[in-house]
Design an enzyme around this catalytic site. Structure first.
Site, PDB file in Angstrom:
ATOM      1  N   ASP A  54      19.862  -0.917   7.291  1.00  0.00           N
ATOM      2  CA  ASP A  54      19.179  -0.258   8.409  1.00  0.00           C
ATOM      3  C   ASP A  54      18.073  -1.169   8.937  1.00  0.00           C
ATOM      4  O   ASP A  54      17.631  -2.094   8.246  1.00  0.00           O
ATOM      5  CB  ASP A  54      18.604   1.106   7.989  1.00  0.00           C
ATOM      6  CG  ASP A  54      17.508   1.003   6.932  1.00  0.00           C
ATOM      7  OD1 ASP A  54      17.647   0.170   6.005  1.00  0.00           O
ATOM      8  OD2 ASP A  54      16.508   1.738   7.022  1.00  0.00           O
ATOM      9  N   GLU A 107      16.007   2.143   3.929  1.00  0.00           N
ATOM     10  CA  GLU A 107      14.800   1.469   3.446  1.00  0.00           C
ATOM     11  C   GLU A 107      13.659   1.605   4.431  1.00  0.00           C
ATOM     12  O   GLU A 107      12.517   1.857   4.055  1.00  0.00           O
ATOM     13  CB  GLU A 107      15.084  -0.020   3.182  1.00  0.00           C
ATOM     14  CG  GLU A 107      14.026  -0.715   2.311  1.00  0.00           C
ATOM     15  CD  GLU A 107      12.777  -1.163   3.060  1.00  0.00           C
ATOM     16  OE1 GLU A 107      11.741  -1.341   2.414  1.00  0.00           O
ATOM     17  OE2 GLU A 107      12.827  -1.318   4.301  1.00  0.00           O
TER      18      GLU A 107
HETATM   19  N1  BES Z   1      11.351  -6.137   4.023  1.00  0.00           N
HETATM   20  C1  BES Z   1      10.224  -5.311   4.278  1.00  0.00           C
HETATM   21  C2  BES Z   1       9.098  -5.492   3.280  1.00  0.00           C
HETATM   22  C3  BES Z   1       8.480  -6.868   3.184  1.00  0.00           C
HETATM   23  C4  BES Z   1       8.554  -7.796   4.210  1.00  0.00           C
HETATM   24  C5  BES Z   1       7.825  -7.197   2.033  1.00  0.00           C
HETATM   25  C6  BES Z   1       7.979  -9.046   4.083  1.00  0.00           C
HETATM   26  C7  BES Z   1       7.219  -8.427   1.909  1.00  0.00           C
HETATM   27  C8  BES Z   1       7.319  -9.357   2.935  1.00  0.00           C
HETATM   28  C9  BES Z   1      10.685  -3.854   4.281  1.00  0.00           C
HETATM   29  O1  BES Z   1      11.849  -3.684   5.024  1.00  0.00           O
HETATM   30  C10 BES Z   1       9.635  -3.018   4.939  1.00  0.00           C
HETATM   31  O2  BES Z   1       9.445  -3.157   6.115  1.00  0.00           O
HETATM   32  N2  BES Z   1       8.990  -2.130   4.194  1.00  0.00           N
HETATM   33  C11 BES Z   1       8.074  -1.203   4.775  1.00  0.00           C
HETATM   34  C12 BES Z   1       7.951   0.023   3.947  1.00  0.00           C
HETATM   35  C13 BES Z   1       8.934   1.095   4.276  1.00  0.00           C
HETATM   36  C14 BES Z   1       8.645   2.341   3.508  1.00  0.00           C
HETATM   37  C15 BES Z   1       9.037   1.378   5.748  1.00  0.00           C
HETATM   38  C16 BES Z   1       6.711  -1.802   4.897  1.00  0.00           C
HETATM   39  O3  BES Z   1       6.321  -2.684   4.124  1.00  0.00           O
HETATM   40  O4  BES Z   1       6.013  -1.377   5.823  1.00  0.00           O
HETATM   41 MN    MN Z   2      13.243  -5.075   4.609  1.00  0.00          MN
HETATM   42 MN    MN Z   3      11.251  -3.621   7.180  1.00  0.00          MN
END
Ligand code: BES
Ligand code: MN
Ligand code: MN
Length: 462
Positions: free
Chosen positions: A88, A158
């Protein structure tokens, strides 16, 4: 491993065009208008895993979007690598800020990516990085070099908090059993500076609603005499940080695990240019918690940020009005030690307590997750370090990341294995932003490095 670079050279155009096809499907999990596209993407991922050599691939239904599970078990006595990723993507808006359409991928060169980068929503986060693993598997199976067992678990929620994945993991412990979990959904320091993400921040996400009078009022007839929810909300939010940019919620820092001076000195060795950082963002200065460096502020320290705020009149021209309601979406990034549910509760209690009697406040918790730290003294980390050293010609730097993958801490708890975060994205790839892209160099380097992880992990596990 034999012939990795020649295999990649021969197949790179196809590797890119296959990813481009996947990127064309707008799998936005947050917006139900795209439901059929999200489901279509799961099918496409399933097909790609079958083609890459998995023995069985299934689409596992959940209460939300399905999880694509695939495996290739060559010998039960050999180690098993479990790959996690997500199909996603984030919503693409604001659309007008994209130079090309988010779901019509184009390849363009940039200063950082003279070899070209693929521009599309999800190019880096996470379709591109997830697909590196599919192509790495294809390489290993088609050249008869898969050294161990492999399982894939690719989810579709995710970006909306992985709400249904925990149930799936808890109900399928046996099926998902593994010796290490491998994830490419983070970044690296720079194209020529490989790094391994050794930590992720946790998250608590809440929405707040402030209600004043029972209807929107004339701001002349009533102004000054009743509480304006927008005024009150902004004042309450402003009070959540003190003059040192410390968060003022009582108990917020109580369980934060502070780093030792040695650990902080070690962190400070990672290459970083404050000048370049400011230049890349067009800012004259950085801003944050007193007593911490920029890299500390964005990785080992907890934060509180308003992600969106609205209420009142925002249309053309002026309307004299005191709105009945004002809203904000607030996220708190958490660090090891902090329990996300407890922090959500602390926020709620505090926020309700600072509201003047003239308004009603409602705090609605969204999702959350625990922070995670990967130790470096384990076979998984060492295998990853050796793999990077082979393909980049230098050892990777361990680095705590500031983002969150809320489900990672649960993986460790439920599946009892270490998680290795081999990210190939760059901060400049603009994930979640307009013009997200993923360097062709990074994409192919990932496909080259991943098989070596399998090789070294298998060797070091003996
Ligand atoms: N891939 C990201 C997280 C990420 C990106 C970690 C770059 C470290 C470096 C993930 O898809 C993401 O966006 N996570 C969200 C949390 C989620 C609950 C929406 C975030 O970190 O905001
Ligand atoms: Mn991600
Ligand atoms: Mn993300």
């Amino acid at each position: 491993m034999k012939n990795t670079t020649s295999y990649i050279e021969k197949n790179k155009d196809r590797f890119i065009s296959e990813l481009v096809e996947l990127l064309k499907i707008p799998s936005i999990s947050a917006d139900s208008t795209y439901k059929s596209d999200v489901l279509k993407t799961a099918e496409a991922v399933k097909e790609s895993l079958e083609k890459a050599g998995c023995d069985t691939v299934e689409i596992c239904p959940t209460a939300g979007y399905p999880i694509v599970y695939g495996e290739k078990i060559i010998d039960k006595t050999l180690p098993t690598v479990l790959v996690y990723g997500h199909y996603d993507v984030q919503p693409a808006d604001p659309l007008e800020l994209w130079d090309s359409a988010p779901f019509e991928p184009v390849i363009k060169t940039t200063d950082i990516h003279p070899e070209g980068a693929i521009f599309a929503r999800g190019a880096c986060d996470d379709k591109g990085q997830m697909y590196m693993h599919v192509k790495a598997l294809e390489f290993m199976t088609s050249t008869d070099q898969l050294p161990c067992n492999v399982k894939f678990m690719i989810e579709g929620e995710e970006e909306v908090g992985s709400v249904n994945l925990s149930t799936f993991v808890k109900e399928n412990r046996e099926k998902l059993s593994n010796d290490v979990i491998l994830i490419s959904d983070t970044g690296m320091i720079a194209k020529d500076t490989p790094s391994i993400t050794t930590g992720l921040r946790g998250l608590s996400y809440v929405e707040v609603e402030v209600t004043g009078p029972n209807r929107d009022l004339h701001s002349g007839l009533y102004g000054g005499a009743v509480a304006n929810p927008v005024n009150v909300l902004t004042k309450m939010i402003a009070s959540l940080h003190d003059e040192n940019n410390h968060i003022t919620i009582p108990g917020f820092y109580d369980k934060v695990e502070e780093l030792s001076q040695d650990e902080r000195a070690e962190m400070a060795k990672a290459p970083f240019s404050l000048e370049n950082y400011k230049k890349a963002l067009d800012i004259d200065d950085v801003y944050g918690e007193a007593g911490y460096t920029t890299n500390e502020r964005n990785s080992i320290r907890p934060t509180l940020d308003v992600n969106g705020i609205w209420g009142g009149y925002i249309g053309e021209g002026a309307k004299t009005v005191i709105a009945s309601k004002a809203y904000a979406k607030i996220s708190m990034r958490l660090v090891p030690g902090q329990e996300w549910e407890e922090i959500t509760q602390l926020f709620k209690t505090h926020f309700e307590s600072i509201a003047p009697k003239a308004v009603k406040v409602e705090v609605k918790p969204h999702h959350g997750g625990q922070a995670y730290v990967t130790p470096t003294d384990n076979v998984g980390y060492q295998a990853a370090a050796k793999a990077y050293t082979d393909t980049f010609g230098k050892a990777p730097i361990p680095q705590r990341g500031g983002g969150s993958i809320p489900i990672v801490a649960l993986f460790e708890k439920e599946l009892d294995s270490k998680i290795i975060l081999m990210g190939f994205g760059l901060d400049s790839d603009a994930i979640h932003s307009p013009n997200e892209h993923f360097g062709v160099f990074n994409y192919l380097k990932g496909i080259e490095t991943i098989p070596l992880f399998y090789k070294y992990f298998t060797e070091l596990s003996k």
